[in-house]
Design an enzyme around this catalytic site. Structure first.
Site, PDB file in Angstrom:
ATOM      1  N   LYS A   1       0.822  -0.794   0.323  1.00 37.91           N
ATOM      2  CA  LYS A   1      -0.331   0.517   0.145  1.00 37.91           C
ATOM      3  C   LYS A   1       1.234   1.470   0.118  1.00 37.91           C
ATOM      4  O   LYS A   1       0.324   2.557  -0.349  1.00 37.91           O
ATOM      5  CB  LYS A   1      -1.089   0.360   0.967  1.00 37.91           C
ATOM      6  CG  LYS A   1      -1.908  -1.177   0.283  1.00 37.91           C
ATOM      7  CD  LYS A   1      -3.119  -0.992   1.863  1.00 37.91           C
ATOM      8  CE  LYS A   1      -4.566  -2.044   1.147  1.00 37.91           C
ATOM      9  NZ  LYS A   1      -5.613  -1.580   2.613  1.00 37.91           N
TER      10      LYS A   1
ATOM     11  N   LYS B   1      -3.459  -9.326  -7.267  1.00 34.51           N
ATOM     12  CA  LYS B   1      -4.968  -9.438  -7.196  1.00 34.51           C
ATOM     13  C   LYS B   1      -5.842  -8.356  -7.581  1.00 34.51           C
ATOM     14  O   LYS B   1      -4.996  -6.819  -7.656  1.00 34.51           O
ATOM     15  CB  LYS B   1      -5.566  -9.490  -5.006  1.00 34.51           C
ATOM     16  CG  LYS B   1      -4.908  -8.407  -4.815  1.00 34.51           C
ATOM     17  CD  LYS B   1      -5.204  -8.413  -3.412  1.00 34.51           C
ATOM     18  CE  LYS B   1      -4.813  -6.931  -2.486  1.00 34.51           C
ATOM     19  NZ  LYS B   1      -5.863  -5.962  -1.711  1.00 34.51           N
TER      20      LYS B   1
ATOM     21  N   LYS C   1      -9.361  -2.208  -5.539  1.00 39.94           N
ATOM     22  CA  LYS C   1      -9.925  -0.812  -5.608  1.00 39.94           C
ATOM     23  C   LYS C   1      -8.811   0.065  -5.305  1.00 39.94           C
ATOM     24  O   LYS C   1      -9.124   1.428  -6.019  1.00 39.94           O
ATOM     25  CB  LYS C   1     -11.186  -0.181  -4.737  1.00 39.94           C
ATOM     26  CG  LYS C   1     -11.139  -1.516  -3.603  1.00 39.94           C
ATOM     27  CD  LYS C   1     -12.023  -0.729  -2.414  1.00 39.94           C
ATOM     28  CE  LYS C   1     -11.818  -1.085  -0.800  1.00 39.94           C
ATOM     29  NZ  LYS C   1     -13.071  -1.586   0.190  1.00 39.94           N
TER      30      LYS C   1
HETATM   31  P1  TYM Z   1     -10.453  -4.469   2.344  1.00 41.81           P
HETATM   32  O1  TYM Z   1     -11.261  -3.135   3.229  1.00 41.81           O
HETATM   33  O2  TYM Z   1      -8.956  -4.016   1.587  1.00 41.81           O
HETATM   34  O3  TYM Z   1     -11.031  -5.174   1.772  1.00 41.81           O
HETATM   35  C1  TYM Z   1     -11.882  -5.989   2.164  1.00 41.81           C
HETATM   36  C2  TYM Z   1     -12.256  -7.774   2.116  1.00 41.81           C
HETATM   37  O4  TYM Z   1     -12.212  -7.695   1.101  1.00 41.81           O
HETATM   38  C3  TYM Z   1     -11.141  -8.759   0.670  1.00 41.81           C
HETATM   39  N1  TYM Z   1     -10.958  -8.561  -0.669  1.00 41.81           N
HETATM   40  C4  TYM Z   1     -10.399  -9.205  -1.451  1.00 41.81           C
HETATM   41  N2  TYM Z   1     -11.273 -11.022  -1.585  1.00 41.81           N
HETATM   42  C5  TYM Z   1     -10.994 -11.420  -2.710  1.00 41.81           C
HETATM   43  N3  TYM Z   1     -10.127 -10.874  -3.695  1.00 41.81           N
HETATM   44  C6  TYM Z   1     -10.172  -9.973  -3.742  1.00 41.81           C
HETATM   45  N4  TYM Z   1      -9.357  -9.120  -4.996  1.00 41.81           N
HETATM   46  C7  TYM Z   1      -9.667  -9.397  -2.526  1.00 41.81           C
HETATM   47  N5  TYM Z   1      -9.760  -7.748  -2.649  1.00 41.81           N
HETATM   48  C8  TYM Z   1      -9.865  -7.520  -1.203  1.00 41.81           C
HETATM   49  C9  TYM Z   1     -10.164  -8.531   1.665  1.00 41.81           C
HETATM   50  O5  TYM Z   1      -9.640  -9.569   2.160  1.00 41.81           O
HETATM   51  C10 TYM Z   1     -11.068  -8.244   2.476  1.00 41.81           C
HETATM   52  O6  TYM Z   1     -11.933  -9.041   3.500  1.00 41.81           O
HETATM   53  N6  TYM Z   1      -7.984  -4.461   6.960  1.00 41.81           N
HETATM   54  C11 TYM Z   1      -8.938  -4.920   6.749  1.00 41.81           C
HETATM   55  C12 TYM Z   1     -11.077  -4.259   7.149  1.00 41.81           C
HETATM   56  C13 TYM Z   1     -10.882  -4.950   8.212  1.00 41.81           C
HETATM   57  C14 TYM Z   1     -11.019  -5.647   8.758  1.00 41.81           C
HETATM   58  C15 TYM Z   1     -10.978  -5.741  10.036  1.00 41.81           C
HETATM   59  C16 TYM Z   1     -11.337  -7.672   8.421  1.00 41.81           C
HETATM   60  C17 TYM Z   1     -10.950  -4.361   9.223  1.00 41.81           C
HETATM   61  N7  TYM Z   1     -11.056  -4.356  10.473  1.00 41.81           N
HETATM   62  C18 TYM Z   1     -10.941  -7.112  10.742  1.00 41.81           C
HETATM   63  C19 TYM Z   1     -11.473  -8.222   9.343  1.00 41.81           C
HETATM   64  C20 TYM Z   1     -11.312  -8.152  10.415  1.00 41.81           C
HETATM   65  C21 TYM Z   1      -9.348  -4.563   4.847  1.00 41.81           C
HETATM   66  O7  TYM Z   1      -8.600  -3.301   4.880  1.00 41.81           O
HETATM   67  O8  TYM Z   1     -10.243  -5.056   3.690  1.00 41.81           O
END
Ligand code: TYM
Length: 325
Positions: free
Chosen positions: A110, A192, A195
């Site tokens: 990131k 992957k 966004k």
């Molecule tokens: P974030 O917002 O980047 O992504 C949200 C969720 O989407 C999943 N994801 C994907 N799954 C499949 N293929 C992809 N290309 C893909 N891109 C993203 C991510 O794995 C995630 O599950 N740190 C986390 C948010 C968070 C969180 C938490 C999650 C904060 N606290 C506690 C679980 C538990 C994040 O940045 O996700």
């Protein structure tokens, strides 16, 4: 089982977020106690415009509800409204080690090579994520593959804390599905779907219309082989077959067999159509919710109050164990 997950309210959601986290959470809601979080404190680790962030928080809440999160069953809440997150986040910062935090690959990804000018929050964000999970005695965390390292880190922190101060935390496990947990970028299938990618050709937003979906799927990178086959090494083709499987629930080998000799043009045309049909009702639901912002605010407020009550219990226990209370 007690389950928690969260998504950052940055930009619009893409189908990776939908298949990797949101829909698995909706499924788990049936037989488990689910907490569904809008991870807004995580979003501000990179610069956000205040007006846009405010809109994105409501958008993601609407998307949760539209996808099937039921606020009567599930605690749908906004992270920043529950002060225990930053409090436990700070306490866990004193437990996490520099070396293990520095090993988190998301910071390297990131910060895009600009580590010195990235925010400290971006560096320490897995520790806040650990607090998010541990506050609720969470047992299962449905996430995409890219978050696995953070859940393992959470487990390490919890185990260390329990060992040193006495049992407080439940040790959570990642719930990563076989298909859908690693949706690849359409234009670079070795990476992957993301966004924050510089090109919109990388992803399908859940709000893309038929024309946009058609354009993006048709320009998806595959390979030079004319046929279609089910082979994980053919990254681009495998990714399209996975998405097809997730929206139709048809077995992947059957899909591959149907397009075997027809080739990727037909696969892409049909996938674009199926994806449009799949996303259109979801988009209508989201737009419907967004017309009623007061209701969205009310749902978040009620959910956040319920979360606060649960979170405080763990926080008090933690403070007692370490000698603050
Ligand atoms: P974030 O917002 O980047 O992504 C949200 C969720 O989407 C999943 N994801 C994907 N799954 C499949 N293929 C992809 N290309 C893909 N891109 C993203 C991510 O794995 C995630 O599950 N740190 C986390 C948010 C968070 C969180 C938490 C999650 C904060 N606290 C506690 C679980 C538990 C994040 O940045 O996700």
């Amino acid at each position: 089982m007690k389950v928690l997950t969260g998504i950052q309210p940055t930009n619009l959601l893409h189908i990776g977020n939908l298949f990797g986290a949101l829909l698995p959470a909706v499924t788990l809601q049936r037989d488990n106690k689910l907490l569904m979080m809008v991870a807004d404190y995580h979003a501000i680790t990179v610069r956000q415009d205040a007006m846009v962030l405010r809109d994105n928080i409501l958008f993601i809440t609407a998307a949760y509800l539209a996808a099937g999160i039921d606020p009567k069953k599930t605690i749908l809440f906004q992270q920043s409204r529950v002060s225990a997150h930053t409090e436990l986040g700070w306490i866990m910062q004193t437990q996490a080690r520099m070396g293990e935090t520095a090993r988190m690959t998301q910071f390297k990804d990131k910060s895009g090579g600009q580590e010195d000018s990235a925010s400290v929050g971006l560096f320490t964000y897995p520790i806040l994520q650990a607090a998010d999970i541990l506050l609720y005695q969470t047992e299962g965390v449905p996430v995409g593959e890219d978050q696995k390292q953070h859940i393992e880190f959470t487990r390490d922190l919890a185990e260390r804390f329990n060992k040193h101060f006495g049992e407080v935390f439940t040790i959570p496990q990642p719930l990563i599905r076989k298909y859908g947990a690693r949706i690849k970028a359409l234009n670079e299938p070795e990476k992957k779907m993301s966004k924050s990618a510089p090109s919109a050709k990388n992803y399908i937003s859940i709000m893309d219309d038929a024309e946009m979906i058609g354009k993006k799927i048709r320009s998806a990178v595959t390979d030079s082989m004319p046929d279609i086959s089910l082979d994980e090494k053919r990254l681009g083709v495998y990714n399209l077959l996975t998405i097809y499987h997730l929206i139709t629930e048809e077995p992947m080998d059957e899909i591959a067999a149907r397009y075997a000799t027809k080739g990727s043009k037909f696969l892409k045309d049909d996938l674009a159509e199926a994806l449009t049909l799949y996303l259109t009702p979801l988009q209508a639901e989201i737009k419907g919710w967004l017309k009623n912002k007061d209701e969205l605010q009310k749902i978040i407020k009620i959910g956040s109050e319920a979360a606060e009550e649960l979170a405080q219990k763990t926080l008090v226990e933690v403070k007692k164990k370490i000698g603050l209370l």
